[in-house]
Write a protein that holds these residues in place. Structure first.
Motif: not given
Length: 804
Positions: A91-95, A102-108, A115-117, A255-268
């Motif tokens: 419903e993005r086109s509707r609004f 799009t912000d590419y968060s949930l598809s390309s 996206s809507d189609l 044990g020890l674990l260091l996790g450092n994910p690199h993800y977008p700072w904006q969007g979904g």
């Protein structure tokens, strides 16, 4: 421990938690007067907020845990959540209109209409509903479905009972109640992100050929190069580092674990931090991707885990041989099969509905491209169908729930084997008992090297070796993907075929293939679709292996060592190249190098700056910005020209090396970098943080770290704005960071950091508080155990409830 006893640790006495008439006395003297008591019946949960707005959600079952999670996520991220739900409803086109990006968060998808189609087609075909009905473990468990039901109810209750203050969606008509199906559809979108989600534009644009022939595709070599760029995790906006150390390397054998994910700072695709507790059943802390009902990356009392974006290719193509009389009919072993039509209509703001037809085959949807660089023309004789095995995978939440309940790395492995729900990530884990664990356990199309050899089309013979993207002959039944006996669904690899490494001094991944998970124990024997073997590693992988191997050799490691590694900000590319560039620069006649277009540039000042630079990307490092702008340009030079000593698979961490300053691109890159900084009015020796910053609450926050090509563990992908003073925002990079270990108590020793903070709402006190910590290289001490939660000076207890 019973829930009532747990809450007594907070000073809560005589509490009947889950009755309509329950009331919540002050948790602590300092917490008096800070409670809320929404009235009504139905689902409910308790949320204890501690520093930085981190919620600790307590519920009696999975539905009510989902309710508390949906409520708390909406309180922090309602606009982004609502935007995502709009996306998966189509419903993005509707609004917003059809043409906006799009912000590419949930598809390309490049536009709202594309996206809507796609997502309206998923909705109309009942894809997600069907998957919800599949019995576990092939489908989601009852517990996960209950969290989805609860999440929708919690989100709805929040928007019904609160006024939205975030300007991004305040008074917006598109913020509406959701259903459990919407929550499940968001999870589905994440699952297919690397498959159908990557081909959305091609799927929605695919139409049978008309009299006018479509444009021809490029050569197989060009297609191979395009596929390599398309599928490279290094070029995506998501990456990650993670390392697990076993007990042989640590101060106490744990044990020890260091996790450092690199993800977008904006969007979904932002993370959101919480603790989830069902007494006697579940107690886990960590971060979830927005809209997820379970913890994505985190720890409990006994085990910690993180993920890194993997190199496995989550899709393949089938080249179809078409009936010459009808391009919507394809042949399999000479027998015709008609494509299935999906007619999809999308409402459009200020215009008539748009109706398009999508075409589906036994292999998946027909697509006419995989990104702009990889056209796949539908001609009178040929078409391409996209196979995405994650299109039948709704198991990611169950896999994560299994991690959340694990008591060691063996249980992490069991969850991976049972649920087989991770679409595009590796899993790295460590536990209290001192075990380390790595698995590239992905849902991948079952493309064996033998199958690719037998069944690749000419295009596939170019793309598969180069990128792992198989293009198979869809006209032959003997080119079907087949099944592994231990696979939860047909056409994918079972756990027995996947790269795994356990109980080594360290296991590490920085988005390269599994080959150098531990440099002393290279992993081999897996199929090309999983990734490469004995090929050059990224600069970040090389630097990471140097760092963690040195740490393991040193031994007696503690959580504080992980914290130092996160912010070491060492620049491996600088150590390899800066001295050579400075020497070459100093020897230039007249101190002049030639830039792009043949323009001479005085670079003499740059020689001294690069020589004096400390080879780090701390915010106060002088020369880091100059080298960064130079290296972004120089690293585009082909490796065969850039380095004198080529890659050696017997020495993969130290090669290639020895910068070739005679390569024309090197001098040109330095000249261009110097000219660029001078044109922007930026001193060549300016401290990095003066020109690499974000603005929060009207104040500049200097940000350390650096880009992919520099090889920085603490990855920062900033947005360059010369007119604004340099890098004025971060697009992606270090996101939810956790450093976790254990001592002799039952409470894990954990330090965390959500770099972009918990809330998107600029009016929230938690929209930038952790970003300020990140800028100052400071951490949050995790409050996991009840006694620690009770001691929080910011403790605030909220009972959230449906109104009926």
């Amino acid at each position: 421990m019973r829930l009532r006893n747990r809450l007594r640790l907070l000073g809560v006495a005589g509490l009947a938690l889950f009755t309509v008439s329950a009331s919540l006395p002050p948790a602590t003297a300092s917490g008096a007067g800070r409670e809320r008591h929404p009235s009504g019946g139905g689902l409910s949960a308790f949320i204890r907020y501690t520093e930085y707005g981190i919620p600790h959600i307590v519920a009696k079952d999975y539905a009510q845990l989902g309710f508390g999670t949906g409520w708390a996520q909406a309180a922090d991220q309602v606009c982004t959540l609502a935007d995502g739900f709009l996306t998966v409803r189509g419903e993005r086109s509707r609004f917003f209109g059809p043409d906006a990006a799009t912000d590419y968060s949930l598809s390309s998808a490049a536009t709202n209409l594309s996206s809507d189609l796609y997502f309206r087609g998923v909705r109309d075909s009942g894809t997600v509903e069907k998957l919800l009905k599949v019995p576990a473990p092939a489908g989601p468990s009852r517990d996960v479905k209950e969290t989805m039901r609860g999440f929708a109810a919690g989100y709805n209750a929040w928007i019904a009972q609160n006024r939205i203050t975030d300007p991004a969606c305040r008074d917006a008509s598109w913020v509406r109640p959701v259903t459990a199906l919407d929550v499940a559809a968001r999870g589905y979108a994440l699952a297919v992100l690397g498959g159908q989600g990557r081909g959305t534009d091609g799927i929605t644009a695919a139409q049978p050929p008309t009299a006018a022939p479509p444009p021809a595709g490029g050569t197989p070599e060009e297609a191979a190069s395009a596929a390599k760029r398309l599928l490279s995790a290094q070029n995506a906006d998501m990456g990650s580092n993670a390392v697990a150390f076993d007990g042989s390397t640590t101060v106490n054998g744990r044990g020890l674990l260091l996790g450092n994910p690199h993800y977008p700072w904006q969007g979904g695709r932002r993370f959101w931090q919480s603790q989830q507790t069902i007494p006697g059943e579940l107690n886990v802390s960590g971060a979830s991707l927005l809209g997820a009902t379970t913890i994505s990356i985190g720890h409990n009392a006994d085990v910690a885990w993180s993920h890194t974006v993997a190199t496995g290719v989550t899709l393949n193509l089938h080249q179809l041989t078409l009936d010459p009389a009808d391009p919507t009919v394809y042949l399999v072993d000479g027998k015709p099969e008609r494509m299935t039509k999906r007619t999809v209509s999308v409402p459009v703001k200020g215009a008539a509905d748009v109706t398009r037809t999508q075409w589906w085959t036994r292999y998946g949807p027909v697509t006419t491209s995989m990104g702009a660089a990889l056209p796949l023309p539908w001609t009178a004789t040929t078409a391409y169908a996209l196979n995405d095995p994650n299109a039948t995978n709704l198991r990611m939440a169950d896999t994560g729930l299994g991690f959340s309940k694990a008591r060691g790395t063996k249980d992490v492995e069991r969850s991976l084997h049972r649920n087989q729900g991770m679409p595009w990530v590796n899993t790295i884990a460590a536990d209290r008992a001192g075990h380390s664990f790595f698995a590239q356990s992905q849902v991948l199309p079952r493309i064996t090297d033998d199958l690719a050899e037998r069944c690749s089309t000419p295009l596939g013979r170019a793309t598969y070796p180069a990128s792992g993207l198989a293009v198979l002959d869809g006209s032959r039944k003997d080119c079907a993907l087949g099944s592994d006996r231990d696979a939860v669904q047909p056409g994918i690899f079972g756990p027995g075929r996947m790269p795994v490494l356990k109980n080594r001094p360290y296991v590490e991944n920085s988005n390269d293939s599994a080959w150098l998970t531990n440099a002393d124990r290279p992993l081999t024997g897996y199929e090309r679709v999983f990734g490469t073997i004995a090929t050059p590693r990224s600069m970040r992988t090389r630097g990471a292996i140097e760092d963690v191997a040195s740490m393991a050799d040193k031994g007696r490691l503690k959580v504080s060592d992980l914290q130092r590694q996160q912010f070491a900000n060492r620049a491996p590319a600088g150590e390899l190249a800066a001295s050579e560039v400075a020497k070459w620069c100093a020897a230039l006649p007249g101190g002049t190098a030639v830039g792009t277009g043949g323009t001479p540039v005085d670079v003499s000042d740059a020689c001294t700056v690069l020589r004096r630079w400390d080879r780090s990307v701390d915010s106060d490092s002088r020369g880091a910005l100059l080298f960064d702008r130079f290296w972004r340009k120089a690293s585009a030079v082909p490796a065969a020209e850039l380095w004198k000593t080529p890659f050696d698979p017997a020495d993969p961490v130290r090669t290639p090396r020895d910068l070739n300053t005679a390569a024309p691109g090197v001098g040109r890159a330095l000249a261009d970098a110097v000219a660029e900084l001078r044109a922007a009015g930026i001193a060549l020796d300016a401290p990095l943080g003066k020109h690499q910053f974000v603005v929060r609450d009207g104040k500049r926050l200097p940000i350390g770290g650096g880009t992919e090509s520099l090889g920085i563990w603490n990855k920062t992908e900033p947005v360059w704005n010369a007119a604004g003073g340099g890098y004025t925002e971060v697009s992606s990079g270090s996101s939810y960071i956790q450093a976790v270990g254990w001592d002799d108590s039952r409470c894990p020793v954990a330090r965390t950091l959500l770099t972009y903070s918990q809330s998107e709402n600029p009016k929230s006190p938690h929209s930038s508080d952790q970003t300020r910590l990140y800028a100052g290289e400071r951490w949050v001490t995790s409050r996991f155990c009840e006694k620690d939660i009770a001691r929080s000076p910011d403790l605030r207890v909220v009972r959230v409830h449906e109104r009926r």
